[in-house]
Design a protein around this motif. Structure first.
Motif, PDB file in Angstrom:
ATOM      1  N   PHE A 130       2.857   4.724   6.162  1.00 49.40           N
ATOM      2  CA  PHE A 130       1.915   5.580   5.426  1.00 49.40           C
ATOM      3  C   PHE A 130       2.280   7.062   5.535  1.00 49.40           C
ATOM      4  O   PHE A 130       2.483   7.723   4.509  1.00 49.40           O
ATOM      5  CB  PHE A 130       0.485   5.301   5.893  1.00 49.40           C
ATOM      6  N   PRO A 131       2.407   7.628   6.731  1.00 44.53           N
ATOM      7  CA  PRO A 131       2.842   9.026   6.782  1.00 44.53           C
ATOM      8  C   PRO A 131       4.274   9.216   6.294  1.00 44.53           C
ATOM      9  O   PRO A 131       4.614  10.266   5.731  1.00 44.53           O
ATOM     10  CB  PRO A 131       2.711   9.391   8.270  1.00 44.53           C
ATOM     11  N   LEU A 132       5.111   8.199   6.480  1.00 44.41           N
ATOM     12  CA  LEU A 132       6.505   8.306   6.065  1.00 44.41           C
ATOM     13  C   LEU A 132       6.627   8.548   4.565  1.00 44.41           C
ATOM     14  O   LEU A 132       7.476   9.315   4.106  1.00 44.41           O
ATOM     15  CB  LEU A 132       7.259   7.021   6.459  1.00 44.41           C
ATOM     16  N   PHE A 133       5.746   7.912   3.778  1.00 39.98           N
ATOM     17  CA  PHE A 133       5.800   8.052   2.325  1.00 39.98           C
ATOM     18  C   PHE A 133       4.648   8.887   1.759  1.00 39.98           C
ATOM     19  O   PHE A 133       4.400   8.869   0.556  1.00 39.98           O
ATOM     20  CB  PHE A 133       5.830   6.668   1.679  1.00 39.98           C
ATOM     21  N   GLY A 134       3.950   9.584   2.647  1.00 40.60           N
ATOM     22  CA  GLY A 134       2.973  10.557   2.188  1.00 40.60           C
ATOM     23  C   GLY A 134       1.619  10.008   1.831  1.00 40.60           C
ATOM     24  O   GLY A 134       0.912  10.605   1.001  1.00 40.60           O
ATOM     25  N   TYR A 135       1.196   8.915   2.466  1.00 40.69           N
ATOM     26  CA  TYR A 135      -0.118   8.330   2.170  1.00 40.69           C
ATOM     27  C   TYR A 135      -1.074   8.539   3.342  1.00 40.69           C
ATOM     28  O   TYR A 135      -0.655   8.647   4.502  1.00 40.69           O
ATOM     29  CB  TYR A 135       0.020   6.842   1.868  1.00 40.69           C
TER      30      TYR A 135
ATOM     31  N   GLY B  42      -3.144   3.334 -14.972  1.00 40.49           N
ATOM     32  CA  GLY B  42      -3.008   4.202 -13.821  1.00 40.49           C
ATOM     33  C   GLY B  42      -4.342   4.409 -13.142  1.00 40.49           C
ATOM     34  O   GLY B  42      -5.397   4.000 -13.637  1.00 40.49           O
ATOM     35  N   SER B  43      -4.285   5.026 -11.987  1.00 37.41           N
ATOM     36  CA  SER B  43      -5.507   5.257 -11.217  1.00 37.41           C
ATOM     37  C   SER B  43      -5.212   6.349 -10.203  1.00 37.41           C
ATOM     38  O   SER B  43      -4.229   7.082 -10.346  1.00 37.41           O
ATOM     39  CB  SER B  43      -5.946   3.962 -10.521  1.00 37.41           C
ATOM     40  N   ALA B  44      -6.033   6.438  -9.181  1.00 37.16           N
ATOM     41  CA  ALA B  44      -5.857   7.521  -8.218  1.00 37.16           C
ATOM     42  C   ALA B  44      -4.500   7.473  -7.527  1.00 37.16           C
ATOM     43  O   ALA B  44      -3.942   8.509  -7.171  1.00 37.16           O
ATOM     44  CB  ALA B  44      -6.979   7.460  -7.180  1.00 37.16           C
ATOM     45  N   PHE B  45      -3.952   6.281  -7.348  1.00 32.87           N
ATOM     46  CA  PHE B  45      -2.733   6.140  -6.557  1.00 32.87           C
ATOM     47  C   PHE B  45      -1.565   5.512  -7.320  1.00 32.87           C
ATOM     48  O   PHE B  45      -0.509   5.281  -6.736  1.00 32.87           O
ATOM     49  CB  PHE B  45      -3.020   5.307  -5.305  1.00 32.87           C
TER      50      PHE B  45
ATOM     51  N   SER C  25       0.812  -1.221   0.000  1.00 36.15           N
ATOM     52  CA  SER C  25       0.000   0.000   0.000  1.00 36.15           C
ATOM     53  C   SER C  25       0.843   1.268   0.000  1.00 36.15           C
ATOM     54  O   SER C  25       0.433   2.292  -0.547  1.00 36.15           O
ATOM     55  CB  SER C  25      -0.922   0.008   1.220  1.00 36.15           C
ATOM     56  N   SER C  26       2.005   1.233   0.626  1.00 36.43           N
ATOM     57  CA  SER C  26       2.847   2.423   0.709  1.00 36.43           C
ATOM     58  C   SER C  26       4.113   2.297  -0.142  1.00 36.43           C
ATOM     59  O   SER C  26       5.068   3.063   0.035  1.00 36.43           O
ATOM     60  CB  SER C  26       3.226   2.711   2.174  1.00 36.43           C
ATOM     61  N   GLU C  27       4.117   1.349  -1.064  1.00 35.37           N
ATOM     62  CA  GLU C  27       5.268   1.132  -1.943  1.00 35.37           C
ATOM     63  C   GLU C  27       4.919   1.508  -3.383  1.00 35.37           C
ATOM     64  O   GLU C  27       3.749   1.587  -3.758  1.00 35.37           O
ATOM     65  CB  GLU C  27       5.688  -0.354  -1.914  1.00 35.37           C
ATOM     66  N   ASP C  28       5.939   1.695  -4.194  1.00 34.87           N
ATOM     67  CA  ASP C  28       5.770   1.878  -5.632  1.00 34.87           C
ATOM     68  C   ASP C  28       5.835   0.503  -6.286  1.00 34.87           C
ATOM     69  O   ASP C  28       6.861  -0.177  -6.176  1.00 34.87           O
ATOM     70  CB  ASP C  28       6.891   2.774  -6.171  1.00 34.87           C
TER      71      ASP C  28
END
Length: 353
Positions: free
Chosen positions: A121-126, A155-158, A86-89
């Motif tokens: 999540f906050p660390l990577f801006g989510y 692509g999509s919202a995230f 969820s918080s990764e590319d």
């Protein structure tokens, strides 16, 4: 497939209960690689490293730890446990694990999960409000990247669009991707619809607690046209193998209890577990994998019978279990538990055929 047995670590940094000393991150990393090397030597099938982004863990980059483990092992599979997708590319996740696959000669795999800790999540801006949607979209993107190269993804919202882009390197073969599930029916259904292997994460509870999610998983897979009976399921649980039942419980309880209190998986909120509640979890009807080799064999066979589990991964160092005890447990798991469970499940499979 043959029944697989392995170990998992999060690389916790915790003080020794006897001495009060804290291992340095360097020492814990050395110990982690020593665990991987021994697991490979005694014939275990899987070595996993979980992702966490706090100062009481060393594994914010599991693929790096696993790459180091690849250099001191020969056969054991190297998996994340889990990758907090969820918080990764998704592009970087694929590239990192494809690189690990090349380093290890085709031994890499990913367990993609939402993550029970949320510090990334906050660390990577989510935003945690997007917790479910982030995971759904990024898993879809990761699967698209695995399926084709060049990759086309709308692509999509995230997730960014990928318009016929080259994503390299590519792994030795198809990179295995498992879905980490904490027991929610929605997650199990999604894994089944995608036809992906499912890794069930157990903290505490009865051995029967995953009956409904597994039923939903198999049904969703069948409805989507997948061979539901052929999809692997793993049970990932806390435990310890000891020479005796009582010895294993006595050794494991103080560290497991301290881990729950100080370093729990429920978003950092700890709680106390009395000894009688712990003992109940170590009985045949409880979820913990703690006991003598025969007790562990019996419980794994019970999990196999209940869910068709074909892999069991033990987290034995939770709460700072001393390295000497940890290594002894790995040795017992590889030499006394794994060969028997493979033999017994193979016999059951032959009878069914």
């Amino acid at each position: 497939m043959a029944f697989e047995v392995g170990i998992l670590t999060f690389g916790e940094l915790t003080t020794d209960l006897a001495t009060g000393s804290m291992p340095s991150p360097e020492e814990r990393m050395r110990q982690t690689l020593e665990q991987a090397r021994l697991a490979d030597e005694v014939g275990l099938d899987v070595f996993g490293v979980g992702e966490h982004h706090r100062s009481d863990f060393i594994a914010s980059a599991p693929h790096m730890v696993l790459a180091a483990a690849a250099t001191v092992t020969e056969n054991i599979r190297l998996t994340s446990g889990v990758t907090v997708l969820s918080s990764e590319d998704p592009v970087r996740v694929f590239q990192n694990f494809a690189t690990l696959d090349l380093i290890s000669g085709g031994r890499a795999e990913i367990i993609a999960g939402r993550g029970s800790y949320t510090e990334s999540f906050p660390l990577f801006g989510y935003d945690l409000a997007d917790y479910a949607e982030l995971y759904r979209e990024k898993l879809d993107a990761l699967l698209a990247i695995r399926a084709n190269n060049p990759v086309t993804w709308p692509g999509s919202a995230f997730t960014q669009p990928l318009t016929g882009l080259d994503i390299a390197p590519r792994p030795v073969g198809e990179l295995p991707i498992w879905v980490g599930v904490g027991g929610t029916p929605a997650s199990a259904i999604r894994a089944g619809q995608l036809g992906l292997p499912m890794a069930l994460a157990l903290l505490l509870g009865p051995i029967t607690q995953f009956e409904r999610p597994v039923d939903f998983y198999r049904q969703a897979a069948a409805d989507a046209g997948h061979d539901s009976a052929a999809l692997p399921i793993s049970i990932n649980a806390h435990g310890l193998v000891g020479d005796t039942s009582q010895g294993a419980r006595d050794d494991f309880y103080p560290y497991f209890a301290r881990g729950l209190r100080e370093n729990n998986h429920q978003r950092g909120v700890g709680f106390d577990i009395p000894r009688n509640a712990f003992n109940a979890q170590a009985t045949p009807s409880g979820g913990l994998l703690v006991g003598s080799p025969q007790e562990i064999i019996d419980k794994l066979l019970a999990y196999h019978e209940l869910y068709g589990v074909s892999r069991a991964v033990f987290q034995m160092g939770f709460g700072g279990l001393p390295q000497k005890q940890h290594l002894k447990a790995i040795e017992l798991l590889g030499t006394e538990v794994a060969p028997v469970i493979r033999e017994e499940t193979a016999k059951q499979k032959a009878v069914k055929v």
